[in-house]
Design a protein around this motif. Sequence first.
Motif, PDB file in Angstrom:
ATOM      1  N   VAL A 170       0.839  -1.210   0.000  1.00  0.00           N
ATOM      2  CA  VAL A 170       0.000   0.000   0.000  1.00  0.00           C
ATOM      3  C   VAL A 170       0.863   1.245   0.000  1.00  0.00           C
ATOM      4  N   ALA A 171       1.976   1.213   0.734  1.00  0.00           N
ATOM      5  CA  ALA A 171       2.866   2.370   0.791  1.00  0.00           C
ATOM      6  C   ALA A 171       3.506   2.658  -0.558  1.00  0.00           C
ATOM      7  N   VAL A 210      -4.937   4.838  -8.978  1.00  0.00           N
ATOM      8  CA  VAL A 210      -6.117   5.614  -8.621  1.00  0.00           C
ATOM      9  C   VAL A 210      -6.735   5.046  -7.344  1.00  0.00           C
ATOM     10  N   GLY A 211      -7.110   5.926  -6.428  1.00  0.00           N
ATOM     11  CA  GLY A 211      -7.741   5.497  -5.183  1.00  0.00           C
ATOM     12  C   GLY A 211      -6.798   5.280  -4.031  1.00  0.00           C
ATOM     13  N   THR A 212      -5.507   5.534  -4.247  1.00  0.00           N
ATOM     14  CA  THR A 212      -4.525   5.330  -3.166  1.00  0.00           C
ATOM     15  C   THR A 212      -4.249   6.602  -2.372  1.00  0.00           C
ATOM     16  N   ASP A 213      -4.910   7.692  -2.709  1.00  0.00           N
ATOM     17  CA  ASP A 213      -4.613   8.972  -2.058  1.00  0.00           C
ATOM     18  C   ASP A 213      -4.854   8.944  -0.554  1.00  0.00           C
ATOM     19  N   THR A 214      -5.884   8.215  -0.131  1.00  0.00           N
ATOM     20  CA  THR A 214      -6.211   8.187   1.294  1.00  0.00           C
ATOM     21  C   THR A 214      -5.477   7.082   2.042  1.00  0.00           C
ATOM     22  N   GLN A 215      -5.148   5.983   1.357  1.00  0.00           N
ATOM     23  CA  GLN A 215      -4.513   4.850   2.017  1.00  0.00           C
ATOM     24  C   GLN A 215      -2.992   4.966   2.057  1.00  0.00           C
ATOM     25  N   ILE A 251       3.533   4.388   8.626  1.00  0.00           N
ATOM     26  CA  ILE A 251       3.756   3.213   9.467  1.00  0.00           C
ATOM     27  C   ILE A 251       4.991   2.433   9.014  1.00  0.00           C
ATOM     28  N   VAL A 252       5.097   2.181   7.716  1.00  0.00           N
ATOM     29  CA  VAL A 252       6.218   1.381   7.204  1.00  0.00           C
ATOM     30  C   VAL A 252       7.556   2.069   7.477  1.00  0.00           C
ATOM     31  N   SER A 253       7.675   3.322   7.086  1.00  0.00           N
ATOM     32  CA  SER A 253       8.944   4.036   7.277  1.00  0.00           C
ATOM     33  C   SER A 253       9.226   4.282   8.751  1.00  0.00           C
ATOM     34  N   GLY A 254       8.193   4.573   9.525  1.00  0.00           N
ATOM     35  CA  GLY A 254       8.383   4.805  10.951  1.00  0.00           C
ATOM     36  C   GLY A 254       8.844   3.574  11.698  1.00  0.00           C
ATOM     37  N   LEU A 255       8.336   2.411  11.334  1.00  0.00           N
ATOM     38  CA  LEU A 255       8.743   1.183  12.008  1.00  0.00           C
ATOM     39  C   LEU A 255      10.185   0.814  11.684  1.00  0.00           C
ATOM     40  N   PHE A 256      10.623   1.097  10.463  1.00  0.00           N
ATOM     41  CA  PHE A 256      12.011   0.802  10.121  1.00  0.00           C
ATOM     42  C   PHE A 256      12.971   1.686  10.913  1.00  0.00           C
ATOM     43  N   THR A 257      12.679   2.972  11.013  1.00  0.00           N
ATOM     44  CA  THR A 257      13.562   3.840  11.808  1.00  0.00           C
ATOM     45  C   THR A 257      13.448   3.513  13.286  1.00  0.00           C
TER      46      THR A 257
END
Length: 210
Positions: A161-162, A167-172, A179-185
């Motif tokens: 999802v990241a 189309v339609g990914t603007d909200t997700q 979450i993905v980048s924050g968990l890695f750091t």
Amino acid sequence: MQGRDLAGAVDDAMRQVSSKVTLPRGYRLDWGGEYKEYTASRHQLDIIVPLTTFLIFLLLFALYSNIKFPFITVLGVVLSAPVGGIVALWLTGTPFSVSSGIGFLALFGVSVQTAVVYISYVNELRRNGTPLAEAIREGAILRLRPIMMTALVAALGLLPVALATGVGTDTQRPFALVIVSGLFTRLLISVFLMPVLYALVARPQDRLEV
């Protein structure tokens, strides 16, 4: 307005209208649609974020029966988890939105869970007679695998999802990106940060709850 975030575009339009349009007495402008929903959600987040933080801190206090372990848990999360989310939003040019705000809340929850895994295990080692310095070191080594599993399950599950751009990914996408980048750091920083914070507040007479 193409390529701009909703809030920035509407705020700019409001300034232009207020400076160039004079309404007759008894008339007013109401900016509705998605912008109205956005502002309502932002006001809700202003309440939910402090309330969530307080409830997490209260639960940690009930778990450890002192204030310093909850304090280093929250401090460690604040110093490590948001870094990746903020950098990812900046690098991708994604504006802060309600979706990314909710992503930071979810990131905060998962990060607290990984901190609890470490602190509880170190407390258990100390209760079994392990010296403080050795318990801190062994906890960082032996709890690395379960901490990584806890964080990576959430991160890898949201990775498609990241990275999505359709189309339609603007909200997700902002939610998953944070979450993905924050968990890695969080993983990279907390491996070194949590042992240091624990060593700063730990004392021989601590009440050690797990």
